[in-house]
Design a protein around this motif. Structure first.
Motif, PDB file in Angstrom:
ATOM      1  N   ARG A   1       0.745  -1.110   0.047  1.00 19.51           N
ATOM      2  CA  ARG A   1      -0.056   0.110  -0.121  1.00 19.51           C
ATOM      3  C   ARG A   1       1.098   1.333   0.000  1.00 19.51           C
ATOM      4  O   ARG A   1       0.738   2.277  -0.593  1.00 19.51           O
TER       5      ARG A   1
ATOM      6  N   ASP B   1       1.813   3.341   2.311  1.00 22.40           N
ATOM      7  CA  ASP B   1       1.146   4.613   2.941  1.00 22.40           C
ATOM      8  C   ASP B   1       1.327   4.343   4.593  1.00 22.40           C
ATOM      9  O   ASP B   1       0.785   3.696   5.334  1.00 22.40           O
TER      10      ASP B   1
ATOM     11  N   TRP C   1      -3.298  -1.890  -4.154  1.00 21.70           N
ATOM     12  CA  TRP C   1      -2.294  -1.828  -3.251  1.00 21.70           C
ATOM     13  C   TRP C   1      -1.020  -2.659  -4.114  1.00 21.70           C
ATOM     14  O   TRP C   1      -1.211  -3.887  -3.716  1.00 21.70           O
TER      15      TRP C   1
ATOM     16  N   TRP D   1       2.186   5.154  -1.825  1.00 25.46           N
ATOM     17  CA  TRP D   1       0.767   5.351  -2.019  1.00 25.46           C
ATOM     18  C   TRP D   1       0.405   6.296  -2.978  1.00 25.46           C
ATOM     19  O   TRP D   1      -0.543   6.562  -3.792  1.00 25.46           O
TER      20      TRP D   1
ATOM     21  N   ASN E   1       0.486   4.663  -6.173  1.00 26.80           N
ATOM     22  CA  ASN E   1      -0.584   3.780  -6.306  1.00 26.80           C
ATOM     23  C   ASN E   1      -1.952   4.555  -6.874  1.00 26.80           C
ATOM     24  O   ASN E   1      -2.722   4.088  -7.749  1.00 26.80           O
TER      25      ASN E   1
ATOM     26  N   THR F   1       8.892   6.247  -0.338  1.00 27.73           N
ATOM     27  CA  THR F   1       8.068   7.033   0.002  1.00 27.73           C
ATOM     28  C   THR F   1       8.914   8.344   0.977  1.00 27.73           C
ATOM     29  O   THR F   1       8.907   9.385   0.502  1.00 27.73           O
TER      30      THR F   1
END
Length: 636
Positions: free
Chosen positions: A95, A97, A323, A328, A331, A387
């Motif tokens: 995912r 996140d 996911w 994220w 995605n 990220t």
């Protein structure tokens, strides 16, 4: 007399001891096709056409394909089967996140071995060849494929005809498909190849030719006799020319206050789709589909592509968010496509049927959503950035160095062309896939330190100096305390086909590019270039800026968040982009955060900011910079 004696011996020996009927080996691969076609009464054009759709006539150094297929005829051996899947392995949170991390995902149990992964057993029975010879000897492998085609033809009650059109049903059965559309797609692609003809030099230097047969009439009645099931095409988002069915991913509420395992959205109304992400499953088609049907499983993707015949299953509507990519931001703005197979462990190559079907799907989706057909927007999972600094190290590496990006883009109708002269300020990585066979280790699970066989790859090694014995450059995100590795799973000192980089220097047969804040050298001789000129826009820090930060996502500034939606920190990655360095510009990146943490679509919100970001090719992975930090110029 020799053939009669061989048959007599066959009758007296156990099946596993049956000798080859051919005492004399053909001189080359073309002759091997001719000899096998004559022996088993299969039209040579049919045998060549089937082999082209499976392997493009390559032997792949005896290594298995993405679904345990070996050799030019892609004979499948269940002994190579495994039930693993990369979504259940490693540190990456699919995912991506960190505000709502997933729980660890268990590796699924192996599924039942499908018949399509056991064709080598039947080929061995029909020819008397051992499994070892069928895996590693191309002439024996071609005999096995010819014997299978003849066996399929007889099972249909069809004649061993010299007319290629009469073999349509046997060709369709060779696909191994259970779905009528998938078998038809495979057969139609074979017959299109026969009609158009083909000629190429294989990965081991064999020149093979399939003369065109323009006046070819397919006898499609034989396909009906296979009794295959119709695919569930209702609602699929696929071009009509490929085999595609709807097998939905599970989406349901889970206790105590959770749900699985994707997010509802309304793309492209809510957000534009900017990327298409290419994955491999590190596993097989059926087990991977079952994962996508389990709401407790912590990953999901939009499409799955089968290796043997290119059949596609769609699981999630493209308006919704899978996911899948471990980031994220990506995605929320991408479509994920999983391909049956493995980066290296247990297999090394992908079938032509898979490449063709996937390329048509990507082109269809790119045109539908306005995604540029370039390597800054058609990304491998290994090109997606982490990220924040802590997630960089655990990002996945698929589809890896053995994915043929140049061929893939050719099939999409968007070939990777030269743009500019020999002194252009930027280059596109493009080694000759067939002859580029760099050193790797890590392909053998039982002996992970052993060198991989010499295999075709679309990557080049990047070094600290312009010489073959110089160390590999270092990726401080991937290896905070150590150096880059020659492992097939380590991309930290590699540049990949289609990626564009700004030139930093040139010395003789060596070219340096800017890469992760360093000069990175790769061998690029004029007589056998591994990169082509590619003029375009580049970015560099604005005057007076010693360094500028780079990011793994283009999130809005804090002031953009409305009440009730937590601010998502804009955290720079650990890399340094310094004055004097240049990186190629892919284009603007939308400043967005998709807040979707509940089962109900009505609660989901897109937060948009005023900060402007640009996407750049900073290393093996794309990254982002703030437009106010850099200046853009044309690198001619």
């Amino acid at each position: 007399m020799r053939r009669a004696l061989a048959i007599a011996v066959v009758a007296l020996l156990p099946l596993t001891q049956v000798p080859s009927a051919n005492a004399e080996e053909p001189a080359d691969r073309q002759q091997a096709f001719a000899a096998a076609a004559d022996e088993f009464k299969v039209p040579q054009s049919v045998l060549l056409g089937v082999s082209y759709l499976e392997s493009r006539w390559d032997a792949h150094a005896g290594q298995p394909s993405s679904d345990a297929g070996f050799g030019p005829m892609h004979l499948t051996d269940a002994a190579a089967y495994t039930g693993s899947n990369h979504h259940g392995e490693g540190e990456e949170d699919a995912r991506g996140d960190e505000s709502r991390p997933l729980a660890p995902t268990a590796t699924p149990a192996p599924a039942e071995i499908p018949a399509s992964l056991r064709t080598m057993e039947r080929a061995a029975q029909l020819t008397g060849e051992s499994h070892e010879r069928l895996r590693t000897d191309d002439a024996a492998n071609i005999r096995g494929g010819a014997a299978l085609l003849a066996d399929y033809q007889k099972s249909l009650g069809a004649p061993l005809s010299a007319n290629p059109g009469e073999w349509y049903g046997a060709v369709a059965k060779y696909s191994g498909a259970d779905e009528a559309d998938a078998a038809k797609f495979f057969a139609d692609e074979v017959y299109a190849t026969i009609q158009e003809g083909a000629e190429r030099t294989t990965d081991d230097g064999q020149k093979v030719t399939l003369p065109k047969v323009p006046d070819l009439e397919k006898i499609e009645k034989w396909l009906e006799k296979l009794g295959l099931r119709p695919a569930r095409r209702d609602g699929v988002e696929c071009p009509a020319s490929i085999s595609c069915e709807w097998i939905p991913s599970a989406y349901q509420e889970l206790p105590p206050d959770d749900y699985g395992h994707y997010d509802l959205a309304n793309r492209p109304v809510s957000q534009k789709v900017d990327y298409i992400i290419i994955h491999d499953m590190e596993g097989y088609f059926l087990p991977s589909i079952k994962l996508n049907q389990d709401p407790n499983y912590g990953a999901s993707w939009h499409y799955s592509v089968r290796s043997s015949d290119g059949h596609i299953a769609q699981h999630i509507k493209t308006k919704d968010v899978g996911w899948q990519a471990g980031n994220w931001y990506i995605n929320a703005k991408s479509i994920g496509i999983e391909h049956e197979g493995f980066l290296a462990e247990g297999s090394t190559w992908y079938t032509e049927a898979m490449y063709r079907s996937s390329a048509r799907l990507v082109r269809y989706l790119a045109l539908k959503h306005g995604v540029p057909l370039d390597r800054a927007h058609i990304l491998g999972h290994d090109n997606v950035p982490g990220t924040i600094p802590s997630t960089v190290r655990g990002m996945h590496e698929d589809p890896g160095p053995f994915w043929d990006w140049a061929h893939y883009f050719q099939l999409m109708g968007a070939p990777l062309h030269q743009f500019g002269g020999p002194q252009a300020g930027s280059v596109m990585i493009k080694p000759d896939f067939a002859t580029n066979k760099p050193y790797f280790y890590g392909c053998d699970r039982k002996n992970p330190e052993a060198a991989c066989p010499p295999l075709s790859a679309g990557t080049v090694w990047l070094r600290t100096e312009p010489r073959d014995d110089a160390p590999l450059i270092k990726d401080i995100g991937k290896h905070p305390t150590g150096g880059s590795l020659y492992s097939v799973y380590d991309h930290s000192a590699r540049a990949s086909t289609g990626q564009r980089f700004a030139v930093a220097d040139r010395q003789g047969d060596w070219t340096a590019i800017w890469y992760l804040g360093q000069k990175a050298w790769f061998h690029n001789p004029a007589g056998a270039p591994t990169a082509i000129p590619s003029m375009g826009l580049v970015v560099t820090p604005k005057p007076g800026r010693a360094t500028v930060p780079v990011f793994g996502r283009a999130y809005p500034e804090q002031e953009a968040y409305p009440a009730g939606i937590p601010y998502q920190a804009v955290t720079p990655l650990q890399y340094t982009f310094s004055a004097g360095e240049k990186y190629t510009l892919a284009g603007p990146a939308a400043t967005e955060y998709y807040r979707a943490v509940t089962f109900d679509l009505a609660d989901h919100t897109v937060v948009r900011g005023k900060t402007k970001y640009l996407e750049i090719q900073f290393g093996h992975r794309v990254m982002y910079v703030k437009a106010d930090d850099v200046q853009v110029s044309f690198s001619g």
